[in-house]
Design a protein around this motif. Sequence first.
Motif, mmCIF file in Angstrom:
data_model
loop_
_atom_site.group_PDB
_atom_site.id
_atom_site.type_symbol
_atom_site.label_atom_id
_atom_site.label_comp_id
_atom_site.label_asym_id
_atom_site.label_seq_id
_atom_site.Cartn_x
_atom_site.Cartn_y
_atom_site.Cartn_z
ATOM 1 N N PRO A 200 0.958 -1.058 -0.022
ATOM 2 C CA PRO A 200 0.098 -0.046 0.033
ATOM 3 C C PRO A 200 0.834 1.197 -0.021
ATOM 4 N N GLY A 201 0.085 2.358 -0.281
ATOM 5 C CA GLY A 201 1.031 3.590 -0.376
ATOM 6 C C GLY A 201 0.012 4.757 -0.475
ATOM 7 N N LEU A 202 0.741 6.083 0.064
ATOM 8 C CA LEU A 202 0.183 7.337 -0.062
ATOM 9 C C LEU A 202 0.826 8.270 -1.166
ATOM 10 N N PHE A 203 0.152 9.025 -2.077
ATOM 11 C CA PHE A 203 0.719 9.821 -3.136
ATOM 12 C C PHE A 203 -0.078 11.016 -2.871
ATOM 13 N N ARG A 204 0.730 12.330 -3.195
ATOM 14 C CA ARG A 204 0.433 13.528 -2.883
ATOM 15 C C ARG A 204 0.897 14.511 -3.974
ATOM 16 N N THR A 205 0.351 15.442 -4.183
ATOM 17 C CA THR A 205 0.759 16.596 -5.184
ATOM 18 C C THR A 205 0.070 17.913 -4.676
ATOM 19 N N THR A 206 1.027 19.008 -4.665
ATOM 20 C CA THR A 206 0.379 20.305 -4.802
ATOM 21 C C THR A 206 -0.023 21.171 -5.883
ATOM 22 N N PHE A 207 -0.868 22.052 -5.981
ATOM 23 C CA PHE A 207 -1.067 22.781 -6.984
ATOM 24 C C PHE A 207 -1.675 24.070 -6.761
ATOM 25 N N ALA A 208 -1.632 25.182 -7.659
ATOM 26 C CA ALA A 208 -2.120 26.399 -7.485
ATOM 27 C C ALA A 208 -3.353 26.628 -8.032
ATOM 28 N N VAL A 209 -4.350 27.162 -7.524
ATOM 29 C CA VAL A 209 -5.609 27.357 -8.166
ATOM 30 C C VAL A 209 -5.868 28.978 -8.457
ATOM 31 N N ARG A 210 -6.206 29.504 -9.520
ATOM 32 C CA ARG A 210 -6.054 31.064 -9.707
ATOM 33 C C ARG A 210 -7.651 31.430 -9.427
ATOM 34 N N GLU A 211 -7.721 32.649 -9.021
ATOM 35 C CA GLU A 211 -8.996 33.327 -8.995
ATOM 36 C C GLU A 211 -9.755 33.142 -10.291
ATOM 37 N N GLY A 212 -11.197 32.890 -10.132
ATOM 38 C CA GLY A 212 -12.356 32.804 -11.170
ATOM 39 C C GLY A 212 -12.129 31.563 -11.562
ATOM 40 N N LEU A 213 -12.188 30.491 -10.640
ATOM 41 C CA LEU A 213 -12.352 28.887 -10.759
ATOM 42 C C LEU A 213 -14.054 28.746 -11.004
ATOM 43 N N ALA A 214 -14.467 28.368 -12.207
ATOM 44 C CA ALA A 214 -15.818 27.987 -12.592
ATOM 45 C C ALA A 214 -16.332 26.740 -11.960
ATOM 46 N N LEU B 180 -12.138 23.132 -3.220
ATOM 47 C CA LEU B 180 -10.884 23.932 -3.709
ATOM 48 C C LEU B 180 -10.983 25.490 -3.310
ATOM 49 N N ALA B 181 -10.005 26.328 -3.068
ATOM 50 C CA ALA B 181 -9.793 27.672 -2.969
ATOM 51 C C ALA B 181 -8.582 28.336 -3.744
ATOM 52 N N PRO B 182 -8.955 29.529 -3.942
ATOM 53 C CA PRO B 182 -7.792 30.200 -4.592
ATOM 54 C C PRO B 182 -6.535 30.169 -3.846
ATOM 55 N N GLY B 183 -5.422 29.795 -4.586
ATOM 56 C CA GLY B 183 -3.922 29.754 -3.894
ATOM 57 C C GLY B 183 -3.434 28.294 -3.919
ATOM 58 N N LEU C 265 -7.493 15.994 -12.770
ATOM 59 C CA LEU C 265 -8.337 17.155 -12.107
ATOM 60 C C LEU C 265 -8.364 18.412 -13.074
ATOM 61 N N VAL C 266 -9.419 18.535 -13.951
ATOM 62 C CA VAL C 266 -9.640 19.613 -14.756
ATOM 63 C C VAL C 266 -10.329 20.902 -14.025
ATOM 64 N N LEU C 267 -9.354 21.884 -14.223
ATOM 65 C CA LEU C 267 -9.969 23.213 -13.784
ATOM 66 C C LEU C 267 -10.505 23.993 -14.611
ATOM 67 N N ASP C 268 -11.831 24.583 -14.844
ATOM 68 C CA ASP C 268 -12.196 25.367 -15.904
ATOM 69 C C ASP C 268 -12.507 26.642 -15.367
ATOM 70 N N TYR C 269 -11.929 27.783 -15.900
ATOM 71 C CA TYR C 269 -12.284 29.117 -15.295
ATOM 72 C C TYR C 269 -13.241 29.811 -16.035
ATOM 73 N N ALA C 270 -13.521 30.845 -15.395
ATOM 74 C CA ALA C 270 -14.471 31.748 -15.968
ATOM 75 C C ALA C 270 -14.241 32.601 -17.228
#
Length: 939
Positions: free
Chosen positions: A126-140, A188-191, A228-233
């Motif tokens: 078994p294992g754990l997996f992670r990553t970080t990413f930034a979300v911009r303002e205006g996430l739709a 999710l939140a900006p940042g 993870l697909v982030l669609d912005y306004a």
Amino acid sequence: MTTGPTTAVEITKVEYRGDSRYSPTPTPRLTWTTRSSAGGWLQAWAELECAGEVVRVDGRDSVHVDWPFAPLAPRETRRVRVRVAGEDGGVSDWSDARAIEAGFLGDGEWTARMIGLRAPERVAHPGLFRTTFAVREGLARATLYSTAQGVYEVSLNGSDVDDETLKPGWTAYQWRLIHESLDVTALLAPGPNAIGIRLSGGWFCERYGFGEAAVPFYGAQPSAALMLVLDYADGTTQTVSTDGTWRAQPHGPTIDAGIYAGQHDDLRLAEPGWDTASFDDAGWEPAAVVDGAVTPIPRSAPPVRRVDALPVLARTTAPSGETVLDFGQNISGRLRISADLPAGTKVVIRHAEVLAPDGELERASMGHADTTDSFIAPGGSFTWEPSHTFRGFRYAGISGWAGSPDDAAFTAVAVSSDLERTGWFDSSHELVNRFHESVVWGMRDNFVSLPTDCPQRDERLGWTGDIMWFSPTAATLFDVDGFLANWLGDLAAEQTDDGVVIPFVVPSPLPAVATAFTSPAAAWGDAATVVPAVLHERYGDRGILERQYASMTAWVDRIASIAGPSRLWKGGFQFGDWLDPFSPPEFPTEAKADAELVATAYFFQSARLLAEMAAAIGRRADADRYTALAAEIKAAFGAEYVTRGGRVASEAQTAYALAIVFGLAEDEETRQRMGDHLAALVRESGFHIGTGFAGTPFLTEALTATGHLLAADRMITQTECPSWLYPLTMGATTVWEAWDALRPDGSINPRAVSFNHYAFGSVVDWLYRVVAGIGPAEPGYRTIEIAPVPLPSFDHVSATHRTPYGDASVRWRREGDSVRISADVPANTTAVVRLPDGTAPFTIGSGAHEWTVDLVVGHPRVERLSLKTGLADIMEDPGAYAAVLGALDAHVPRVGQALRTHHTRWRRGEPLEVSIFVMPPRVRAAIDAELAEYRPSAG
């Protein structure tokens, strides 16, 4: 002022699911349900509105209606509403808008890479997996697509993304892999943001086979992938995908997790906040990219969820000192434990379906599966649940606890595919009600991602024959249209390269078994035709016929080539009437019914069903061809196996039941003679079950179809072994795999059998269709058949079935020499009514209806008992039978016990005294004197 009838409409299902907004296809079929206070309401037309476009559908169609708009694009959301007009001219208001979102990706859009551990230290690490990413303002909108070769969970910023478990379930991984689709915008939140995956081996890394022959099949290590697909306004898109930049932790709190072995955790190793953006993962290692997985497809069947939670019912201390918890119900699932224990305390949990006579856990039915969980406490208060495994159990043994455990610390969590309940049954016979509920539980327990044979041992496989027999009952109790359609996709994918031989289990991870049995087997392979036919009959699902047509025709054509011009299926391996009560434990194929007769009967059934399905989807030439084939098989069967007097070769209950129900009799007179012979057989056996898997679903059906209601009544209410109700007298809460899994003396069948196996529960469909009298007369219940058959042991019966058109119900109650029958018929359907007094059938519309018929319902009665009374007369009167057994038990108990077995022949014209002729004269005289005092009870 008076108001007219009200009509309301609701879109209830998109493609196969009513619980999800996500469509697995660009053109999902729609189903809507109408409720109207107007009797006899039928839809004249419907209008569907989407984005200002209105499309009209003329006629009554409201189930699996083709998508009338432009296809959905990936991640597109449409809102659809519907209104309907009745033939009475009334028009409903528009329904609430139903959001429908594309749950699929476009061609080539799946770019995620499977990732796993770089240097696993053991199989299925078994294992754990992670990553970080930034979300911009205006996430739709943020849409997550995820899958695994194994079992996984996803969290965003410390919160699980859903309540599903054992994702993505088990499919034929080398051909079909399922991805989930989920809107996660709210997490999710900006940042800075973080995403985490908890991964274990699950079904993908399991060892398959029997005992020491078990070997890995799919792969040694799990892997997972997500996008993870982030669609912005502003119209831009950002994608976060699994790849080699992700970080991995091979030493998380889960040390080992397997479907068969169980889960073992060291909670001291947990790293709080590991799936949040602020976590420092400097001590983690890079993930490895894993190649070779097929491109996943969107989920179309309901996922597995936690569906119930049970408290401790009782507790004991076994002689070994182990604390044994009884949850009162055999389930599929695991324990959830909330406790406060010193750090380092190791608690071990073992599971069992039944207890041994000495109070210890009986583990024989577990086979070679360890089904043991354990954890090492972190110190302080915590809640733990082993979410990467499951097992079938009623009892749990606890050891290693610091002090005496509190019952409130333990909850048995039941898991199952989250299917909508659609069938409810009740009657005046409490044991039959309990039997019905035991079938409901057994179905829940064995519908965990796929239809399995058992939930507890080192098997839990999708045996094709088992679900073939059970599918009508499954479709009565729950909405299984999408669930079984998904499984049939695996069945078609697993057919051999020439498209013909169907594995005995689907998915098929048993290479050793496949090598041993290279020829097709009747009934098991017939799942290819029967299960699609059931889905069409119960849900009006023509789409499944189209998708499975190549699979169905390949199967029937292959058997036709084996049978050749004789049209008799002879030779080769056959399971036959598997596990009938006459077969020895070591040789379950050695049933009383001839295996080749059984094979030819199922060959006919598949050919006949295929002809009907071909006609249903407009393949007229094929329909004619398979109709002719079925006629040839029927003629060959009659010439080979049926005498002029209606006797069927191999005097077995299964042989007669198949011939009657499948329609293999040459004419109605022959069919009736078959029924008469079958009724004599079951009475001579003391109304004990004489069938295995192949015959049991059809036994009572054959009796009632030929007018032998008393025999059917005695069969379904029999409590002696073997019978449907006998397990309940031994404390069962689910149906057993073998009629005598637990023997009357309390010993366990030496074969490692399951105490949670739905095959023999297939008779429940008959309880609804025949005893209650509610079934489909036209695909999808567009026309309902209301035909109750009051049986003498029942004072009242009621059944409700949630059809694709709405709830239908039938109730009947005996009132002296009359029976009052009431029925509710949903809007946009009609019903054909066949009353039990022989009134000519008639048709009714929707609404509430009631009838009263004169009908004397009762058992034949013996007025006086003596040693001269005939055995058949005694057996046909429950009161007389009980009196005879009471007298024998008082004077010669061993004879009474012998008469309770299915080896006794209760023949017509043979007096009771023949059965005890070896007894001393004084004993016979004492029994005769006691019998002379018998008087039949009133009523």
